[in-house]
Design a protein around this motif. Structure first.
Motif, short mmCIF file in Angstrom:
data_model
loop_
_atom_site.label_atom_id
_atom_site.label_comp_id
_atom_site.label_asym_id
_atom_site.label_seq_id
_atom_site.Cartn_x
_atom_site.Cartn_y
_atom_site.Cartn_z
N VAL A 243 -1.64 -6.54 -2.07
CA VAL A 243 -2.33 -5.25 -1.89
C VAL A 243 -1.45 -4.16 -2.49
O VAL A 243 -0.37 -3.86 -1.97
N TYR B 108 -8.60 -6.15 -8.71
CA TYR B 108 -9.46 -5.04 -8.32
C TYR B 108 -8.85 -3.77 -8.89
O TYR B 108 -7.83 -3.27 -8.39
N SER C 158 -6.45 -0.74 -6.50
CA SER C 158 -7.33 0.42 -6.38
C SER C 158 -6.52 1.71 -6.29
O SER C 158 -5.60 1.82 -5.49
N THR D 21 -2.78 -0.99 -3.31
CA THR D 21 -3.63 0.20 -3.26
C THR D 21 -2.81 1.48 -3.26
O THR D 21 -1.86 1.62 -2.48
N ASP D 22 -3.18 2.40 -4.16
CA ASP D 22 -2.53 3.71 -4.24
C ASP D 22 -1.03 3.60 -4.48
O ASP D 22 -0.24 4.42 -4.00
N THR E 229 -8.24 2.83 -10.83
CA THR E 229 -6.87 2.65 -11.30
C THR E 229 -6.60 3.48 -12.56
O THR E 229 -7.47 3.59 -13.44
N SER F 235 -5.22 -6.24 -5.43
CA SER F 235 -5.94 -4.98 -5.27
C SER F 235 -5.08 -3.84 -5.79
O SER F 235 -4.05 -3.52 -5.19
N THR G 139 0.82 -1.21 0.00
CA THR G 139 0.00 0.00 0.00
C THR G 139 0.86 1.26 0.00
O THR G 139 1.77 1.40 0.83
N ALA H 245 -4.26 2.84 -8.03
CA ALA H 245 -2.85 2.72 -8.39
C ALA H 245 -2.58 3.43 -9.72
O ALA H 245 -3.48 3.56 -10.56
#
Length: 312
Positions: free
Chosen positions: A228, A268, A250, A230-231, A272, A248, A210, A252
């Motif tokens: 993971v 996921y 999300s 994310t971002d 994105t 995941s 993350t 990114a």
């Protein structure tokens, strides 16, 4: 307020020590701006307070501590009863001699703290270097975690084929680190700096990345199943034939990422950024989830690729 207090404390010091402080003021101001020191070829981070304390000679530490405590003692005693003679002054100081000695000892101990910290970092690097070429080394994992926790840069780390499963490297600086074919399954790499890192064939299954920075990193053939991301910043990264099933991603950023042959089934991809992603049409996107905030390259049709639009 603080400036006035510092000035008053300075006036309690002997004249020779005050002159020494004034003479070295410019040197100190330059010293505390240097955040790193080189020790046996390793760049070790130093705190500004460590640098300042370390530059003081031991006699200056003791003398300044004694002078300040003596001044405070006399000020307190003068408020209780007048100190009319040298004998009264000496009696007041001797009455607090044990406290003054104790505090002086503590200050000397604190002065040596940076040296002890640097020596500890050096020993940790020796453990890491000695484990180079070994697949499994629990001592290496512990050493890396300790260095990362204390903010020591791990730039250029040699972790080729290293077993680093579930290692805790949150916010670690791993720029250009060699982690090819390393086992980083379940690793905590949140907010880690992995720019230009070599991660070809690495196992990052279920790893938490993350808000990590992976710009320009080489993740060709890496296993990122259920990881993971994310971002995460993945701009210009190489994800050719990488496995990202159920990952995941999300929010990114995958601009200019090479996704040739990447497996993104069930990934996921909500929010994105894929606007300038390369070879997205040649990746596997079956059942990958996207929403209205997901940005695709011009002309790309997610429904044709078998993707699923989020219902919310």
């Amino acid at each position: 307020m603080l400036h006035q207090l510092a000035h008053r404390l300075k006036q309690l010091l002997p004249r020779s020590l005050r002159l020494w402080i004034d003479r070295h003021r410019d040197r100190w101001q330059g010293i505390i701006k240097r955040n790193y020191v080189w020790l046996n070829g390793r760049r070790l981070k130093r705190r500004p307070t460590d640098v300042l304390i370390q530059e003081l000679p031991p006699w200056a530490v003791v003398l300044s501590t004694v002078a300040i405590l003596a001044g405070l003692t006399l000020w307190i005693e003068a408020g209780n009863k007048p100190l009319t003679s040298l004998r009264d002054v000496l009696a007041a100081l001797l009455d607090r001699a044990d406290v003054i000695a104790l505090v002086s000892g503590v200050m000397l101990y604190l002065r040596e703290a940076p040296d002890r910290r640097q020596q500890r970092h050096l020993e940790a690097w020796k453990v890491i270097d000695s484990a180079a070429g070994l697949s499994t080394s629990y001592a290496r994992i512990q050493a890396l975690e300790e260095l990362a926790e204390e903010g020591v840069p791990l730039d250029g780390l040699d972790g080729y084929q290293a077993d680093l499963k579930r290692i805790q490297l949150r916010e670690a600086v791993l720029v250009e680190a060699d982690l090819r074919e390393a086992n980083l399954g379940g690793a905590d790499l949140r907010k880690a700096d992995l720019r230009l890192a070599l991660l070809q064939g690495a196992n990052l299954q279920s790893a938490d990345l993350t808000e990590a920075d992976l710009e320009g990193a080489n993740l060709r053939g890496a296993n990122l199943t259920r990881s993971v991301l994310t971002d995460v910043q993945l701009r210009r990264a190489d994800l050719q034939v990488a496995v990202l099933q159920g990952a995941s991603l999300s929010a990114a950023n995958l601009d200019e990422v090479n996704l040739q042959g990447a497996d993104l089934r069930g990934a996921y991809l909500v929010g994105t950024v894929l606007t300038y992603a390369q070879n997205l049409h040649n990746s596997i996107l079956t059942d990958a989830i996207y929403d209205r905030k997901t940005r695709f390259p011009e002309g790309f049709n997610p429904d044709v690729a078998g993707m699923i639009r989020a219902s919310y």
